[in-house]
Design a protein around this motif. Structure first.
Motif, short mmCIF file in Angstrom:
data_model
loop_
_atom_site.label_atom_id
_atom_site.label_comp_id
_atom_site.label_asym_id
_atom_site.label_seq_id
_atom_site.Cartn_x
_atom_site.Cartn_y
_atom_site.Cartn_z
N CYS A 1 -45.12 1.28 -44.87
CA CYS A 1 -45.28 2.51 -44.10
C CYS A 1 -45.06 2.19 -42.62
CB CYS A 1 -46.65 3.16 -44.35
SG CYS A 1 -48.02 2.15 -43.92
N ALA A 2 -45.17 3.21 -41.79
CA ALA A 2 -44.77 3.04 -40.40
C ALA A 2 -45.60 1.98 -39.67
CB ALA A 2 -44.87 4.38 -39.67
N ASN A 3 -46.85 1.84 -40.01
CA ASN A 3 -47.70 0.89 -39.30
C ASN A 3 -48.01 -0.31 -40.18
OD1 ASN A 3 -48.73 3.91 -38.63
ND2 ASN A 3 -48.46 2.66 -36.80
N LYS B 1 -42.71 9.03 -48.77
CA LYS B 1 -42.99 7.75 -48.14
C LYS B 1 -44.49 7.50 -48.35
CE LYS B 1 -41.06 4.79 -45.05
NZ LYS B 1 -39.77 4.18 -45.01
N GLY C 1 -37.40 6.81 -42.49
CA GLY C 1 -38.72 6.89 -41.86
C GLY C 1 -39.62 7.92 -42.52
N PRO C 2 -40.83 8.15 -41.97
CA PRO C 2 -41.34 7.60 -40.72
C PRO C 2 -41.47 6.07 -40.77
CG PRO C 2 -42.86 9.20 -41.71
CD PRO C 2 -41.78 9.01 -42.66
N ARG C 3 -41.00 5.41 -39.73
CA ARG C 3 -41.09 3.96 -39.66
C ARG C 3 -41.49 3.56 -38.24
NH1 ARG C 3 -34.69 2.34 -40.29
NH2 ARG C 3 -33.90 3.43 -38.48
N GLU C 4 -41.77 2.26 -38.10
CA GLU C 4 -42.24 1.76 -36.81
C GLU C 4 -41.18 2.01 -35.74
OE1 GLU C 4 -43.71 -2.19 -37.29
OE2 GLU C 4 -44.54 -2.24 -35.26
N SER D 1 -44.68 6.32 -34.54
CA SER D 1 -43.58 6.14 -35.49
C SER D 1 -42.37 6.98 -35.11
CB SER D 1 -44.01 6.54 -36.89
OG SER D 1 -45.34 6.21 -37.12
#
Lengths: 228, 233
Positions: free
Chosen positions: B87-89, B60, A44-47, A108
């Protein structure tokens, strides 16, 4: 006083550290102190799923501590999450949070998995050391690297880096400490046993010094990956 | 008294003090804590006069407006596609931002389907919402080819100074190459050439922080390409 493994009272067990041990993870690290080996990987950071945990104001740091079934001495460690492993997951998370800026990751999650391959006391501290290195290896912005060590009293003698034999003594006091080496602040303090105020202050001072030594090992290992 | 504690291109870790005193200024990858300038992430130091910077060695992807990225279609709504850009979103591509005119109510999978890879440009990032556009030259759906995942912090090295590295690889291997800022590289060419280009890019990904990169890559491709032609004979 002579310790059972021949160490001096303020001597740490031999340490070894390495980063990039899990290829598919965003960041990973191995930290070994004496016969305790911790492996940590960071994703991560991930959803964040499940979705109801998502927070648009800040991200979540999710730690998971686990002792492998064959890691202990003697009995097989049962693989299901226990009360103990849930507690240690929580204190690991709290020990690491002060160096991270979770506001930067809305909705996240940063997942940290700590696995203990071999255990000989001081597992939560070794786990925190490995997790901090794995976070740094993943390139996540941090204000410091967390180092942790357990100190304690056995027959009124202050010992640094308690091993399993000392930890199992009925009259032993075990104090787990995590320290931010640059500022000298503490992010974890757990006491198991009796200790008075003067002894505690003394123990924390010693722990701070020991954390500096651990920090040097962590720092070297992080840089080692990029040197030929 | 101000003093510098690191040299140019030193490897630093988070929490490492780079300099003391007010004569220096923190920039990318660093922050000020009292009198000290401290590194924020693992990376290489760059000293530009009074400004101290840390270029990350591993990171990241953080989306920024203007970035050209490669994304995979993972979701569709009645008026937009959602792309996974690493990425996270997830990123949103609205029907209004495509090059074709799309009538309302049309099944969007006639244009881009699940699993398609698309080159698009980020126009806006607001608190986890990422908006994409395809209304520019070169932004399109990617056809058959090879996709490589590299680290986002290595993308500038793959492109090189004024595109020197990427144009050198393109020229020598005769491949079409698209480099997304998010660390996805797409390439297409003859199978043998494709393999050489892919190996070269993987090499850059792993050794980008070491000296003499361009020469080493050029040498590598020259050797491989020659070998390839000999085999054909």
């Amino acid at each position: 006083m002579k310790r059972n493994d021949g160490r001096k009272v303020d001597e740490l067990r031999p340490m070894e550290a390495k980063t990039g041990v899990v290829k598919r993870a965003d960041g990973s690290a191995m930290f070994k102190i004496g016969d305790t080996i911790a492996m940590a990987s960071v994703y991560g950071p991930r959803e964040l799923h499940p979705k109801f945990l998502q927070n648009p104001e800040k991200g979540l740091l999710r730690c998971n501590y686990n002792m492998m079934t064959f890691s202990g001495s003697g009995d097989r460690v049962r693989p299901a999450p226990s009360r103990r492993s849930r507690e240690i997951s929580l204190v690991t998370q709290n020990a690491l949070l002060p160096v991270l800026n979770m506001e930067a990751y809305p909705n996240s999650v940063i997942d940290v998995f700590v696995e203990l391959v071999q255990t000989d006391a001081g597992t939560r501290c070794a786990g925190i050391c490995a997790a901090a290195m794995a976070l740094a290896d993943a390139g996540i912005p941090m204000t410091d690297i967390v180092s942790a060590v357990s100190v304690g009293y056995l027959k009124n003698t202050l010992l640094v880096d308690i091993n399993a034999v000392e930890d199992c003594d009925l009259h032993a006091t075990d104090i787990a400490v995590a320290c931010l080496p640059r500022s000298g602040e503490f992010s974890l303090l757990q006491i198991d046993g009796d200790v008075n105020q003067k002894q505690l202050v003394e123990a924390l001072e010693k722990a701070k010094g020991a954390c500096k030594k651990i920090y040097a090992v962590q720092q070297k290992a992080l840089k080692e990956k990029y040197k030929k | 008294m101000s003093n510098l504690k690191v040299k140019e291109k030193d490897i630093v870790v988070p929490g490492e003090v780079l300099a003391n005193g007010m004569d220096f200024l923190p920039s990318q990858g660093t922050f000020r804590d009292g009198d000290d300038i401290v590194a924020n992430m693992i990376g290489l130091t760059f000293i530009d006069g009074r400004v101290l910077k840390v270029i990350p060695l591993n990171a990241k992807y953080i989306p920024r407006p203007g970035d050209m990225v490669i994304g995979k279609v993972t979701e569709m709504s009645f008026s937009s596609w959602f792309l996974d850009i690493g990425c996270a979103n997830r990123a949103m591509l609205s029907v209004r931002e495509t090059q074709e005119f799309i009538e309302s109510g049309v099944d969007l999978s006639r244009y881009y389907r699940f699993g398609d890879y698309i080159v698009a440009k980020i126009i806006k990032v607001t608190r986890g919402n990422i908006d994409l556009t395809m209304k520019e030259q070169g932004l399109r759906r990617l056809g058959v080819g090879k996709l490589i995942n590299i680290n986002t912090s290595k993308v500038p090295r793959i492109i090189g100074k004024q595109g020197s590295m990427i144009s050198m690889i393109k020229e020598k291997t005769n491949c079409r190459i698209v480099v997304g800022k998010n660390g996805l590289v797409w390439l297409q060419g003859e199978p043998a050439d494709e393999r050489v280009a892919a190996e070269a890019i993987t090499m850059i990904n792993e050794d980008a922080h070491k000296d003499g990169l361009t020469e080493r890559i050029e040498e590598f491709i020259n050797k491989k390409c020659k070998g390839g032609k000999d085999e054909k004979k």
